[in-house]
Design a protein around this motif. Sequence first.
Motif, PDB file in Angstrom:
ATOM      1  N   ARG A 265      32.782  27.252  43.890  1.00 18.01           N
ATOM      2  CA  ARG A 265      32.671  27.906  45.700  1.00 18.01           C
ATOM      3  C   ARG A 265      33.889  28.466  45.750  1.00 18.01           C
ATOM      4  N   LYS A 266      35.170  27.858  45.448  1.00 18.07           N
ATOM      5  CA  LYS A 266      36.305  28.422  45.655  1.00 18.07           C
ATOM      6  C   LYS A 266      36.408  30.013  45.062  1.00 18.07           C
ATOM      7  N   ARG A 267      36.033  30.027  43.816  1.00 15.95           N
ATOM      8  CA  ARG A 267      36.168  31.470  43.410  1.00 15.95           C
ATOM      9  C   ARG A 267      35.265  32.530  44.139  1.00 15.95           C
ATOM     10  N   TYR A 268      34.147  32.087  44.439  1.00 16.26           N
ATOM     11  CA  TYR A 268      33.173  32.840  45.411  1.00 16.26           C
ATOM     12  C   TYR A 268      33.593  33.179  46.648  1.00 16.26           C
TER      13      TYR A 268
ATOM     14  N   LEU B 148      42.222  44.770  46.687  1.00 19.38           N
ATOM     15  CA  LEU B 148      41.284  43.737  46.947  1.00 19.38           C
ATOM     16  C   LEU B 148      40.003  43.528  45.973  1.00 19.38           C
ATOM     17  N   ARG B 149      39.608  44.927  45.755  1.00 19.83           N
ATOM     18  CA  ARG B 149      38.517  44.924  44.636  1.00 19.83           C
ATOM     19  C   ARG B 149      39.056  44.288  43.274  1.00 19.83           C
ATOM     20  N   PHE B 150      40.195  44.458  42.796  1.00 23.70           N
ATOM     21  CA  PHE B 150      40.642  43.630  41.692  1.00 23.70           C
ATOM     22  C   PHE B 150      40.504  42.322  41.851  1.00 23.70           C
ATOM     23  N   ILE B 151      41.073  41.702  42.959  1.00 24.41           N
ATOM     24  CA  ILE B 151      40.752  40.306  43.295  1.00 24.41           C
ATOM     25  C   ILE B 151      39.397  39.763  43.219  1.00 24.41           C
ATOM     26  N   SER B 152      38.478  40.648  43.777  1.00 23.64           N
ATOM     27  CA  SER B 152      37.046  40.276  43.858  1.00 23.64           C
ATOM     28  C   SER B 152      36.507  40.114  42.503  1.00 23.64           C
ATOM     29  N   ARG B 153      36.826  40.952  41.786  1.00 18.45           N
ATOM     30  CA  ARG B 153      36.250  41.154  40.296  1.00 18.45           C
ATOM     31  C   ARG B 153      36.714  40.206  39.483  1.00 18.45           C
ATOM     32  N   MET B 154      38.033  40.083  39.542  1.00 20.62           N
ATOM     33  CA  MET B 154      38.738  38.663  39.017  1.00 20.62           C
ATOM     34  C   MET B 154      38.011  37.491  38.767  1.00 20.62           C
ATOM     35  N   GLN B 155      37.838  37.308  40.220  1.00 18.63           N
ATOM     36  CA  GLN B 155      37.015  35.814  40.740  1.00 18.63           C
ATOM     37  C   GLN B 155      35.467  35.831  40.056  1.00 18.63           C
ATOM     38  N   LEU B 156      34.873  36.928  40.355  1.00 25.69           N
ATOM     39  CA  LEU B 156      33.447  36.893  40.085  1.00 25.69           C
ATOM     40  C   LEU B 156      33.053  36.899  38.485  1.00 25.69           C
ATOM     41  N   PHE B 157      33.999  37.645  37.696  1.00 28.64           N
ATOM     42  CA  PHE B 157      33.744  37.706  36.483  1.00 28.64           C
ATOM     43  C   PHE B 157      34.427  36.559  35.767  1.00 28.64           C
TER      44      PHE B 157
ATOM     45  N   ILE C 264      36.739  33.310  47.751  1.00 26.93           N
ATOM     46  CA  ILE C 264      37.965  34.238  47.725  1.00 26.93           C
ATOM     47  C   ILE C 264      37.120  35.835  47.353  1.00 26.93           C
ATOM     48  N   ALA C 265      36.230  35.773  46.297  1.00 28.61           N
ATOM     49  CA  ALA C 265      35.541  37.026  46.054  1.00 28.61           C
ATOM     50  C   ALA C 265      34.934  37.626  47.458  1.00 28.61           C
ATOM     51  N   PHE C 266      34.230  36.845  48.091  1.00 30.64           N
ATOM     52  CA  PHE C 266      33.343  37.285  49.271  1.00 30.64           C
ATOM     53  C   PHE C 266      34.251  37.873  50.371  1.00 30.64           C
ATOM     54  N   THR C 267      35.488  37.011  50.531  1.00 28.61           N
ATOM     55  CA  THR C 267      36.474  37.333  51.778  1.00 28.61           C
ATOM     56  C   THR C 267      36.973  38.676  51.232  1.00 28.61           C
ATOM     57  N   ALA C 268      37.577  38.762  49.933  1.00 30.72           N
ATOM     58  CA  ALA C 268      38.265  40.351  49.527  1.00 30.72           C
ATOM     59  C   ALA C 268      37.034  41.287  49.782  1.00 30.72           C
ATOM     60  N   MET C 269      35.722  40.990  49.803  1.00 31.43           N
ATOM     61  CA  MET C 269      34.770  42.047  49.776  1.00 31.43           C
ATOM     62  C   MET C 269      34.672  42.546  51.001  1.00 31.43           C
ATOM     63  N   ILE C 270      34.687  41.555  51.786  1.00 29.19           N
ATOM     64  CA  ILE C 270      34.427  41.859  53.383  1.00 29.19           C
ATOM     65  C   ILE C 270      35.824  42.682  53.994  1.00 29.19           C
ATOM     66  N   VAL C 271      36.848  42.211  53.657  1.00 28.15           N
ATOM     67  CA  VAL C 271      38.062  43.114  53.850  1.00 28.15           C
ATOM     68  C   VAL C 271      38.180  44.473  53.227  1.00 28.15           C
ATOM     69  N   THR C 272      37.572  44.517  52.037  1.00 28.52           N
ATOM     70  CA  THR C 272      37.519  45.820  51.218  1.00 28.52           C
ATOM     71  C   THR C 272      36.566  46.681  51.923  1.00 28.52           C
ATOM     72  N   THR C 273      35.409  46.164  52.400  1.00 30.48           N
ATOM     73  CA  THR C 273      34.466  46.961  53.198  1.00 30.48           C
ATOM     74  C   THR C 273      34.837  47.411  54.528  1.00 30.48           C
TER      75      THR C 273
ATOM     76  N   ALA D 267      34.205  33.631  36.877  1.00 38.58           N
ATOM     77  CA  ALA D 267      33.209  32.625  37.177  1.00 38.58           C
ATOM     78  C   ALA D 267      32.044  32.821  36.226  1.00 38.58           C
ATOM     79  N   SER D 268      31.602  34.090  35.979  1.00 41.40           N
ATOM     80  CA  SER D 268      30.449  34.396  34.965  1.00 41.40           C
ATOM     81  C   SER D 268      30.937  34.010  33.558  1.00 41.40           C
ATOM     82  N   ALA D 269      32.100  34.352  33.242  1.00 44.42           N
ATOM     83  CA  ALA D 269      32.657  34.030  32.025  1.00 44.42           C
ATOM     84  C   ALA D 269      32.458  32.212  31.577  1.00 44.42           C
ATOM     85  N   LYS D 270      32.821  31.555  32.848  1.00 51.48           N
ATOM     86  CA  LYS D 270      32.862  30.238  32.607  1.00 51.48           C
ATOM     87  C   LYS D 270      31.551  29.453  32.637  1.00 51.48           C
TER      88      LYS D 270
END
Length: 596
Positions: A15-18, A73-82, A20-29, A84-87
């Motif tokens: 959840r920590k990764r997600y 911000l997009r770099f941060i969100s993708r790093m967190q999401l990808f 961070i990712a969603f917070t970055a996506m909100i600010v990005t938008t 998590a998916s690799a894990k």
Amino acid sequence: MKVFRELSWFLKQERKRYIIAFTAMIVTTFCSLMPPKIIGLVIDHITNKTLTPRLLVMYLLIIFGLGIAVYLLRFISRMQLFGASAKLGRILRERLYAKYTLMSPSFYQKYRTGDLMAHATNDIRAVQSSAGIGVMTIGDALITGGMTLAMMAITVSPKLTLIAILPLPILVMATNYYGRLLHKTFKEAQASFSEMNDKTQESIAGIKVIKSFGYEVDDEEDFRKLSDDVVSKNMRVAKIDALFDPTIQLVLGSSYLLSMIFGAMMIMNGELTIGALVTFTTYLSMLVWPLLALGFFFNIVQRGHASYDRIRQIEQVENDIQESSDTGEKPSGNITFDIQAFQFPKDSTPRLHDIKFTLVPGMTIGIVGSTGSGKSLLLRLLLREFDTAQPSDIQYGDKPIRDYALDQLRAQFGYVPQEHFLFSSTIRGNIAFSQPDVTDDVLYRASQLSHIHRDIMALPDGYDTVVGERGVSLSGGQKQRISIARALMTDPEVLILDDALSAVDAETEAAILHNLKQTRQGKTNMITAHRMSAVMHADMILVMRDGTIIERGTHDVLLDQGGWYAETFHAQAMQARLREDLTQQVERGEHDGKTF
């Protein structure tokens, strides 16, 4: 969305990764929504002739700063999401591998190797995509779409926004319908790929047999049919997938049309400025990605859902062999067989019946009989590859073998099966499989006992020779003797040779048996064979037919009985003498070309 409910354990874990990712996506938008508003203000300034160079530079700097922020911000969100998916992929692979290693042989009779490989590759990749790019896509779609609509309503016109979104319910219903179709067809496509994968693995493993029978053309035709089936089912997936974008473009085009018609009317009525309409249409264009992302999301999620269903199906298969809770006691003492009857779960006819004998420590027992008599099955029951009907059917010491931990039980045995499997490694790696750090002296000793040391030293790289997949570069006799050396490395309490000398000549067989007799004093040996010479020195010989014991005793006792053992022994002795006579004739040049 069902796949996310099923993956909730992982989403909570990460959840920590997600967050961070969603917070970055909100600010990005939010940052992405500022430029259209600024462009509208600039247009209005131009219309009103109030735009100054200083004001223009300020607006440009704000847009540039927002662009840098969006990039980071997009770099941060993708790093967190990808990440998590690799894990998730690693966790699922480890779980599947652990499942595969724990399952009994009956599991592998039902599920083929190619199918299991497809689960561990394609299916896991599809689930990974759901947790990575799938989450990113729906996050972008909801956040960007929601905030864009909010900006359209708040900063431009709630009335025009309501008109623009009128076609959206059609999109929701259409994508939901396409998603259900995609789930079904993708599951069928994955199953078809599993069949082709299994066919490929099987054909490559059996390429020698295929070539020896001249079956290449027929095998290629079988593969072509499976490949065509995979293409056909994936084309059905592609057709459904192809419906998403046109539907989204149609809905979006309808929104544009409504916005332009009613927007122009509102300008004429003085309800809207030209700059505000430009801002509104710019925001509307920003809805293209969220709507396309929505279709892309349904595609990814339905694929992931179908694949996760297949993975869960494997994970939920129960093991026939249940682990004992007692993990401390080491087996010792007599091994007693008292099997009234044994049959496989789906069989109606018992494979073994009325099996009674006791194996005393230090004893060598030979088990002979025609093919299909039950010799190997008896050994596999001892190893708990299958379980008998009653726990007390096989006892080790004073306890049923089921009461011992599997690791403790199997650690007592050195097993050489009929089908000798060698890993795609060096000869050293194969022999020292259970003890990778063993010294050369111990390694050489095991090889000498199995009469393979000289053969190995004759190879160009000696013990560092790579044997190839399944030991393809070695002869059958060499593979058997390497397998025996591997079993001897652990100096097991019970050595089990399941027809493990069938591919060696009589002289080599005698040498190996002599070595075992000399070095395994006080240790137990179980030998199944078709050649009576392999068991004639055993303390007890069991003769099996149709799943039961028909004769028992020492070599001399069985010869005196004149039964199956005596007849087979004399027949094999005669064949050996004929071969010896023939060899002598050939050496003297007296052979007339006839074969025996």
